[in-house]
Write an enzyme that holds these catalytic residues in place. Structure first.
Site, PDB file in Angstrom:
ATOM      1  N   HIS A  44       4.119  31.080  22.751  1.00 30.63           N
ATOM      2  CA  HIS A  44       4.861  30.336  23.768  1.00 30.63           C
ATOM      3  C   HIS A  44       4.104  30.186  25.081  1.00 30.63           C
ATOM      4  O   HIS A  44       4.410  29.281  25.867  1.00 30.63           O
ATOM      5  CB  HIS A  44       6.204  31.025  24.039  1.00 30.63           C
ATOM      6  CG  HIS A  44       7.144  31.006  22.880  1.00 30.63           C
ATOM      7  ND1 HIS A  44       7.589  29.824  22.295  1.00 30.63           N
ATOM      8  CD2 HIS A  44       7.716  32.009  22.181  1.00 30.63           C
ATOM      9  CE1 HIS A  44       8.404  30.114  21.291  1.00 30.63           C
ATOM     10  NE2 HIS A  44       8.496  31.427  21.196  1.00 30.63           N
ATOM     11  N   ASN A  86      -4.421  20.579  31.151  1.00 31.55           N
ATOM     12  CA  ASN A  86      -3.830  20.900  32.444  1.00 31.55           C
ATOM     13  C   ASN A  86      -3.251  22.303  32.343  1.00 31.55           C
ATOM     14  O   ASN A  86      -2.486  22.591  31.424  1.00 31.55           O
ATOM     15  CB  ASN A  86      -2.715  19.924  32.806  1.00 31.55           C
ATOM     16  CG  ASN A  86      -3.211  18.494  32.951  1.00 31.55           C
ATOM     17  OD1 ASN A  86      -4.348  18.266  33.337  1.00 31.55           O
ATOM     18  ND2 ASN A  86      -2.367  17.536  32.646  1.00 31.55           N
ATOM     19  N   GLN A 107      -4.256  17.760  25.795  1.00 32.10           N
ATOM     20  CA  GLN A 107      -3.924  16.413  25.347  1.00 32.10           C
ATOM     21  C   GLN A 107      -5.210  15.639  25.063  1.00 32.10           C
ATOM     22  O   GLN A 107      -6.291  16.037  25.498  1.00 32.10           O
ATOM     23  CB  GLN A 107      -3.090  15.679  26.396  1.00 32.10           C
ATOM     24  CG  GLN A 107      -1.753  16.344  26.696  1.00 32.10           C
ATOM     25  CD  GLN A 107      -0.953  15.557  27.722  1.00 32.10           C
ATOM     26  OE1 GLN A 107      -0.481  14.454  27.471  1.00 32.10           O
ATOM     27  NE2 GLN A 107      -0.808  16.144  28.902  1.00 32.10           N
ATOM     28  N   HIS A 127       3.530  26.400  27.034  1.00 34.69           N
ATOM     29  CA  HIS A 127       2.850  26.576  25.751  1.00 34.69           C
ATOM     30  C   HIS A 127       1.359  26.232  25.897  1.00 34.69           C
ATOM     31  O   HIS A 127       1.008  25.243  26.547  1.00 34.69           O
ATOM     32  CB  HIS A 127       3.488  25.653  24.712  1.00 34.69           C
ATOM     33  CG  HIS A 127       3.124  25.975  23.315  1.00 34.69           C
ATOM     34  ND1 HIS A 127       4.004  26.541  22.418  1.00 34.69           N
ATOM     35  CD2 HIS A 127       1.964  25.836  22.628  1.00 34.69           C
ATOM     36  CE1 HIS A 127       3.406  26.717  21.251  1.00 34.69           C
ATOM     37  NE2 HIS A 127       2.156  26.293  21.374  1.00 34.69           N
ATOM     38  N   HIS A 131      -1.653  24.381  25.417  1.00 34.05           N
ATOM     39  CA  HIS A 131      -1.906  23.079  24.802  1.00 34.05           C
ATOM     40  C   HIS A 131      -2.744  22.210  25.732  1.00 34.05           C
ATOM     41  O   HIS A 131      -2.889  22.484  26.920  1.00 34.05           O
ATOM     42  CB  HIS A 131      -0.588  22.364  24.495  1.00 34.05           C
ATOM     43  CG  HIS A 131       0.103  21.806  25.711  1.00 34.05           C
ATOM     44  ND1 HIS A 131       0.729  22.599  26.654  1.00 34.05           N
ATOM     45  CD2 HIS A 131       0.252  20.523  26.155  1.00 34.05           C
ATOM     46  CE1 HIS A 131       1.251  21.844  27.604  1.00 34.05           C
ATOM     47  NE2 HIS A 131       0.966  20.581  27.341  1.00 34.05           N
TER      48      HIS A 131
END
Length: 386
Positions: free
Chosen positions: A161, A201, A216, A212, A214
């Site tokens: 998470h 970011n 892009q 979380h 991650h």
């Protein structure tokens, strides 16, 4: 539904492609030492149709194209862990990813570009008014619009998470790098795509709305303004501008980390309080062109850099990790893949905010001498162990 077919990639990574209920592509990238089996759950949700593709409008004063993507207003904003939309689905959390995973990539539900493409492609609709090439986009005119064709994807580094790229293991980092290379090649092959941009970011101070871990990937229908200026600099100097930058920085006091294939340094004219560039030692246009040896070294080296940045203060440092790649159809022999890592953090409890001179006029003022910043980051990186 049969298990997604397994496609072996580099470093022992295995790729498995499938679709979500609304037709969006979902790709699993399994670690070489994965504990996962071949089975993947089917998306059990009943989703609304995908939003209409946004429209780009041209700013007549600059020539820049602005995508007006109203569907992004509906994206998740700091949800609790039990409703994490990037975690594996559970009976109480109808998230975006049906199965347990190592690394997962999927098309964004609220895209800035796409789902329409310049021409039909493997289920993606064709745009009604796509860009008609670079010359069309360079033409200036009042009230000009084009469909925001392209693709925006989410890259989940872990099913956990919280965290970031820098909190991953070296094995996981290598899997993500393999995914970046694979997606760069796939997105570059889509009709109408001119540039592919992987980025992360990190931190609420940057505007992150999901804790979380991650990043892009954006696949643009144009060459971005920043890259356009870079190409102009190459044209105004020499085709070997990047080798010259690398030689100049390696001979100076701003190098913070150096390997056999990569060098990280604070640039000579750094804008941000924390700014580090990371360059490969040879000409590679994008991740898809990197060798296995370059990817192998990048995984631990990049982790050391990110953990060094975090070691500067007692709390995690917000940043934007921007992987600049050469355009798909231009300057492949001169524009080089490179990381631009920036943070507005100028002290433990202070941020640099862009106000009048920088935000309005693009006239930057550096708060910290680059040599001073490099010495601090170098000391922090040297203390990192993986």
């Amino acid at each position: 539904m049969p298990d997604p077919p397994a496609v072996p990639l580099g470093a022992g990574v295995v790729k498995r492609s499938t679709r979500l209920d609304d037709g969006r592509e979902l790709i699993y990238y399994d670690d070489p030492d994965t504990a996962l089996g071949s089975e993947r759950a089917v998306d059990a949700r009943t989703l609304d149709p995908r939003p209409e593709t946004a429209t780009m409008r041209q700013d007549i004063l600059t020539g820049d194209w602005v995508s007006i993507a109203a569907s992004r207003q509906n994206r998740a904003f700091l949800p609790p862990a039990e409703l994490d939309p990037l975690a594996p689905q559970t009976p109480t959390n109808p998230s975006e990813i049906p199965s347990r995973y190592d690394v997962a990539v999927f098309e964004n539900r609220s895209p800035s570009f796409g789902p329409a493409l310049a021409t039909p492609f493997e289920g993606a609709p064709a745009a009604s008014d796509p860009p008609r090439g670079i010359d069309d986009l360079l033409h200036l005119g009042l009230g000009r619009t084009r469909t925001s064709v392209g693709r925006t994807e989410v890259v989940c580094f872990s099913p956990e998470h919280s965290g970031s790229f820098g909190t991953q293991s070296a094995t996981r980092a290598r899997t993500v790098i393999e995914a970046w290379a694979d997606r760069t090649a796939a997105l570059s092959a889509l009709p109408g795509i001119e540039q592919v941009f992987p980025f992360e970011n990190r931190g609420e101070a940057i505007g992150v709305t999901l804790a979380h871990p991650h990043g892009q990937i954006y696949a643009y229908p144009y060459i971005t303004p920043r890259t356009t200026r870079l190409l102009d600099a190459i044209d105004r100097t020499a085709p070997d501008l990047f080798p010259r930058i690398l030689e100049f920085e390696q001979a100076g006091p701003r190098v913070v980390l150096r390997g056999e294939h990569w060098t990280a340094f604070v640039p000579f004219a750094a804008r941000w309080p924390i700014e580090v560039h990371l360059l490969p030692h040879r000409q590679v246009a994008d991740f898809a062109e990197t060798s296995a040896a370059e990817r192998d070294e990048l995984a631990p080296l990049y982790l050391r850099l990110l953990r060094g940045i975090d070691a500067l203060y007692e709390t995690p440092t917000p940043y934007i990790a921007a992987w600049h790649q050469a355009p798909v159809n231009h300057a492949r022999e001169t524009a080089r893949l490179h990381l631009q890592l920036t943070s507005p953090r100028r002290a433990a409890d202070k941020l640099k905010f862009l106000a009048g001179s920088e935000a309005a006029m693009g006239a930057w003022i550096g708060d910290i001498p680059p040599e001073t910043a490099a010495a601090r980051i170098r000391d922090a990186v040297e203390g990192v162990t993986l």
